[in-house]
Design a protein around this motif. Structure first.
Motif, PDB file in Angstrom:
ATOM      1  N   PHE A   7      86.750  46.942 -87.161  1.00 21.35           N
ATOM      2  CA  PHE A   7      88.047  46.337 -87.468  1.00 21.35           C
ATOM      3  C   PHE A   7      88.854  47.259 -88.383  1.00 21.35           C
ATOM      4  CE2 PHE A   7      90.838  43.735 -90.076  1.00 21.35           C
ATOM      5  CZ  PHE A   7      91.521  43.007 -89.109  1.00 21.35           C
ATOM      6  N   ILE A   8      88.215  47.776 -89.432  1.00 17.51           N
ATOM      7  CA  ILE A   8      88.888  48.695 -90.357  1.00 17.51           C
ATOM      8  C   ILE A   8      89.355  49.936 -89.613  1.00 17.51           C
ATOM      9  CG2 ILE A   8      88.467  50.272 -92.298  1.00 17.51           C
ATOM     10  CD1 ILE A   8      86.659  48.029 -93.481  1.00 17.51           C
ATOM     11  N   LYS A   9      88.487  50.502 -88.784  1.00 12.10           N
ATOM     12  CA  LYS A   9      88.831  51.707 -88.020  1.00 12.10           C
ATOM     13  C   LYS A   9      90.049  51.467 -87.137  1.00 12.10           C
ATOM     14  CE  LYS A   9      86.916  54.726 -84.388  1.00 12.10           C
ATOM     15  NZ  LYS A   9      88.227  55.135 -83.984  1.00 12.10           N
ATOM     16  N   GLN A  10      90.023  50.364 -86.401  1.00 15.02           N
ATOM     17  CA  GLN A  10      91.112  50.051 -85.474  1.00 15.02           C
ATOM     18  C   GLN A  10      92.404  49.728 -86.213  1.00 15.02           C
ATOM     19  OE1 GLN A  10      91.123  50.280 -82.224  1.00 15.02           O
ATOM     20  NE2 GLN A  10      93.190  49.495 -81.990  1.00 15.02           N
ATOM     21  N   THR A  15      89.628  57.915 -87.633  1.00 17.67           N
ATOM     22  CA  THR A  15      88.502  58.442 -86.868  1.00 17.67           C
ATOM     23  C   THR A  15      87.230  57.816 -87.433  1.00 17.67           C
ATOM     24  OG1 THR A  15      88.109  60.289 -88.362  1.00 17.67           O
ATOM     25  CG2 THR A  15      89.693  60.661 -86.562  1.00 17.67           C
ATOM     26  N   ASP A  16      86.105  58.034 -86.764  1.00 18.16           N
ATOM     27  CA  ASP A  16      84.836  57.502 -87.259  1.00 18.16           C
ATOM     28  C   ASP A  16      84.524  58.039 -88.656  1.00 18.16           C
ATOM     29  OD1 ASP A  16      84.655  56.241 -84.834  1.00 18.16           O
ATOM     30  OD2 ASP A  16      83.092  57.551 -84.025  1.00 18.16           O
ATOM     31  N   GLU A  17      84.701  59.349 -88.837  1.00 15.07           N
ATOM     32  CA  GLU A  17      84.421  59.978 -90.130  1.00 15.07           C
ATOM     33  C   GLU A  17      85.342  59.442 -91.215  1.00 15.07           C
ATOM     34  OE1 GLU A  17      84.880  61.661 -87.265  1.00 15.07           O
ATOM     35  OE2 GLU A  17      82.846  62.404 -86.903  1.00 15.07           O
ATOM     36  N   GLU A  18      86.630  59.298 -90.892  1.00 11.10           N
ATOM     37  CA  GLU A  18      87.590  58.782 -91.869  1.00 11.10           C
ATOM     38  C   GLU A  18      87.274  57.333 -92.234  1.00 11.10           C
ATOM     39  OE1 GLU A  18      91.611  61.300 -90.598  1.00 11.10           O
ATOM     40  OE2 GLU A  18      91.129  59.420 -89.576  1.00 11.10           O
ATOM     41  N   SER A  19      86.816  56.567 -91.260  1.00 10.24           N
ATOM     42  CA  SER A  19      86.471  55.162 -91.517  1.00 10.24           C
ATOM     43  C   SER A  19      85.331  55.064 -92.522  1.00 10.24           C
ATOM     44  CB  SER A  19      86.061  54.459 -90.221  1.00 10.24           C
ATOM     45  OG  SER A  19      87.111  54.474 -89.304  1.00 10.24           O
ATOM     46  N   SER A  39      79.453  50.680-104.126  1.00  3.43           N
ATOM     47  CA  SER A  39      78.505  51.779-104.018  1.00  3.43           C
ATOM     48  C   SER A  39      79.276  53.036-103.636  1.00  3.43           C
ATOM     49  CB  SER A  39      77.458  51.481-102.944  1.00  3.43           C
ATOM     50  OG  SER A  39      76.659  52.624-102.714  1.00  3.43           O
ATOM     51  N   SER A  40      78.984  54.134-104.296  1.00  2.00           N
ATOM     52  CA  SER A  40      79.690  55.379-103.999  1.00  2.00           C
ATOM     53  C   SER A  40      79.040  56.155-102.848  1.00  2.00           C
ATOM     54  CB  SER A  40      79.750  56.264-105.247  1.00  2.00           C
ATOM     55  OG  SER A  40      78.446  56.581-105.675  1.00  2.00           O
ATOM     56  N   LYS A  41      77.957  55.619-102.304  1.00  2.00           N
ATOM     57  CA  LYS A  41      77.273  56.273-101.179  1.00  2.00           C
ATOM     58  C   LYS A  41      77.858  55.777 -99.855  1.00  2.00           C
ATOM     59  CE  LYS A  41      72.957  56.903-103.601  1.00  2.00           C
ATOM     60  NZ  LYS A  41      71.521  56.721-103.591  1.00  2.00           N
ATOM     61  N   ALA A  42      77.837  56.648 -98.859  1.00  2.00           N
ATOM     62  CA  ALA A  42      78.307  56.262 -97.519  1.00  2.00           C
ATOM     63  C   ALA A  42      77.398  55.148 -96.992  1.00  2.00           C
ATOM     64  CB  ALA A  42      78.284  57.459 -96.585  1.00  2.00           C
ATOM     65  N   PRO A  43      77.981  54.071 -96.464  1.00  2.00           N
ATOM     66  CA  PRO A  43      77.160  52.945 -96.011  1.00  2.00           C
ATOM     67  C   PRO A  43      76.339  53.253 -94.763  1.00  2.00           C
ATOM     68  CG  PRO A  43      79.452  52.577 -95.469  1.00  2.00           C
ATOM     69  CD  PRO A  43      79.397  53.829 -96.289  1.00  2.00           C
ATOM     70  N   PHE A  44      76.818  54.180 -93.946  1.00  2.00           N
ATOM     71  CA  PHE A  44      76.111  54.581 -92.728  1.00  2.00           C
ATOM     72  C   PHE A  44      76.700  55.899 -92.265  1.00  2.00           C
ATOM     73  CE2 PHE A  44      79.351  51.394 -91.831  1.00  2.00           C
ATOM     74  CZ  PHE A  44      80.232  52.104 -91.036  1.00  2.00           C
ATOM     75  N   ASP A  45      76.005  56.553 -91.352  1.00  2.00           N
ATOM     76  CA  ASP A  45      76.475  57.817 -90.800  1.00  2.00           C
ATOM     77  C   ASP A  45      77.609  57.533 -89.806  1.00  2.00           C
ATOM     78  OD1 ASP A  45      76.048  60.143 -88.544  1.00  2.00           O
ATOM     79  OD2 ASP A  45      75.585  60.815 -90.598  1.00  2.00           O
ATOM     80  N   PRO A  46      78.644  58.396 -89.774  1.00  3.90           N
ATOM     81  CA  PRO A  46      79.751  58.173 -88.834  1.00  3.90           C
ATOM     82  C   PRO A  46      79.316  58.043 -87.373  1.00  3.90           C
ATOM     83  CG  PRO A  46      80.347  59.876 -90.404  1.00  3.90           C
ATOM     84  CD  PRO A  46      78.905  59.533 -90.650  1.00  3.90           C
ATOM     85  N   MET A  49      79.106  54.583 -85.642  1.00  4.62           N
ATOM     86  CA  MET A  49      80.279  53.886 -85.110  1.00  4.62           C
ATOM     87  C   MET A  49      80.214  53.817 -83.575  1.00  4.62           C
ATOM     88  SD  MET A  49      82.181  52.885 -87.692  1.00  4.62           S
ATOM     89  CE  MET A  49      83.878  52.738 -87.248  1.00  4.62           C
ATOM     90  N   VAL A  50      79.624  54.857 -82.953  1.00  5.80           N
ATOM     91  CA  VAL A  50      79.463  54.856 -81.497  1.00  5.80           C
ATOM     92  C   VAL A  50      78.564  53.694 -81.092  1.00  5.80           C
ATOM     93  CG1 VAL A  50      78.599  56.159 -79.519  1.00  5.80           C
ATOM     94  CG2 VAL A  50      79.826  57.345 -81.356  1.00  5.80           C
ATOM     95  N   HIS A  51      77.458  53.504 -81.818  1.00  2.93           N
ATOM     96  CA  HIS A  51      76.530  52.409 -81.522  1.00  2.93           C
ATOM     97  C   HIS A  51      77.202  51.062 -81.772  1.00  2.93           C
ATOM     98  CE1 HIS A  51      73.284  55.240 -80.976  1.00  2.93           C
ATOM     99  NE2 HIS A  51      73.578  55.786 -82.139  1.00  2.93           N
ATOM    100  N   PHE A  52      78.037  50.986 -82.832  1.00  4.76           N
ATOM    101  CA  PHE A  52      78.753  49.745 -83.119  1.00  4.76           C
ATOM    102  C   PHE A  52      79.662  49.383 -81.949  1.00  4.76           C
ATOM    103  CE2 PHE A  52      78.744  50.558 -88.006  1.00  4.76           C
ATOM    104  CZ  PHE A  52      77.377  50.328 -88.048  1.00  4.76           C
TER     105      PHE A  52
END
Length: 136
Positions: A7-10, A15-19, A39-46, A49-52
């Motif tokens: 939803f945020i991406k759309q 892009t996936d990385e920017e999201s 949390s300052s860590k990335a929640p998941f690898d970009p 997003m393909v799997h999502f």
């Protein structure tokens, strides 16, 4: 989290990385996704997003959108129906008394009156640097 990230991406046209980067640095987005705290860590690898995207068909996304719209409408109707019925609607300033607050839609109905609820996260990264303190 998967649907929220999509939803945020759309919505923001990212892009996936920017999201992932936006979610990583924005406490509001993390709250939207259901994180317990910042949390300052990335929640998941970009690449996730393909799997999502593969998890949700077009029909799934339409149904989720319908459910969100139905729930939002029900919340507004419930909040409006709980307002007191005043026949003095022609009086100046009458609208101010019937205004619905966000608390009416979000705060649990059984929450004790006058008790604070929720968590406030303050970000001072945009505070002007030219503030001086005078001690008296």
């Amino acid at each position: 989290m998967a649907f929220g990230a999509l939803f945020i991406k759309q919505r923001l046209g990212l892009t996936d990385e920017e999201s992932v980067e936006q979610i990583r640095e924005n406490a509001y987005m993390q709250f939207f996704l259901g994180f317990a705290g910042y949390s300052s860590k990335a929640p998941f690898d970009p690449s996730m997003m393909v799997h999502f995207r593969k998890r949700f068909s077009e029909e799934d996304l339409k149904r989720i959108n319908e459910l969100i719209a139905e729930r939002g409408k029900a919340m507004v109707i419930e909040a409006v129906s709980s307002l007191p019925d005043d026949d003095d609607s022609g009086a100046p300033g009458a609208d101010a008394a019937t205004q619905i607050s966000l608390d009416d839609l979000v705060k649990p109905a059984d929450w004790p009156q006058g008790k604070n609820w929720g968590t406030l996260t303050i970000d001072a990264s945009c505070t002007p640097a030219d503030i001086t303190i005078r001690l008296i």
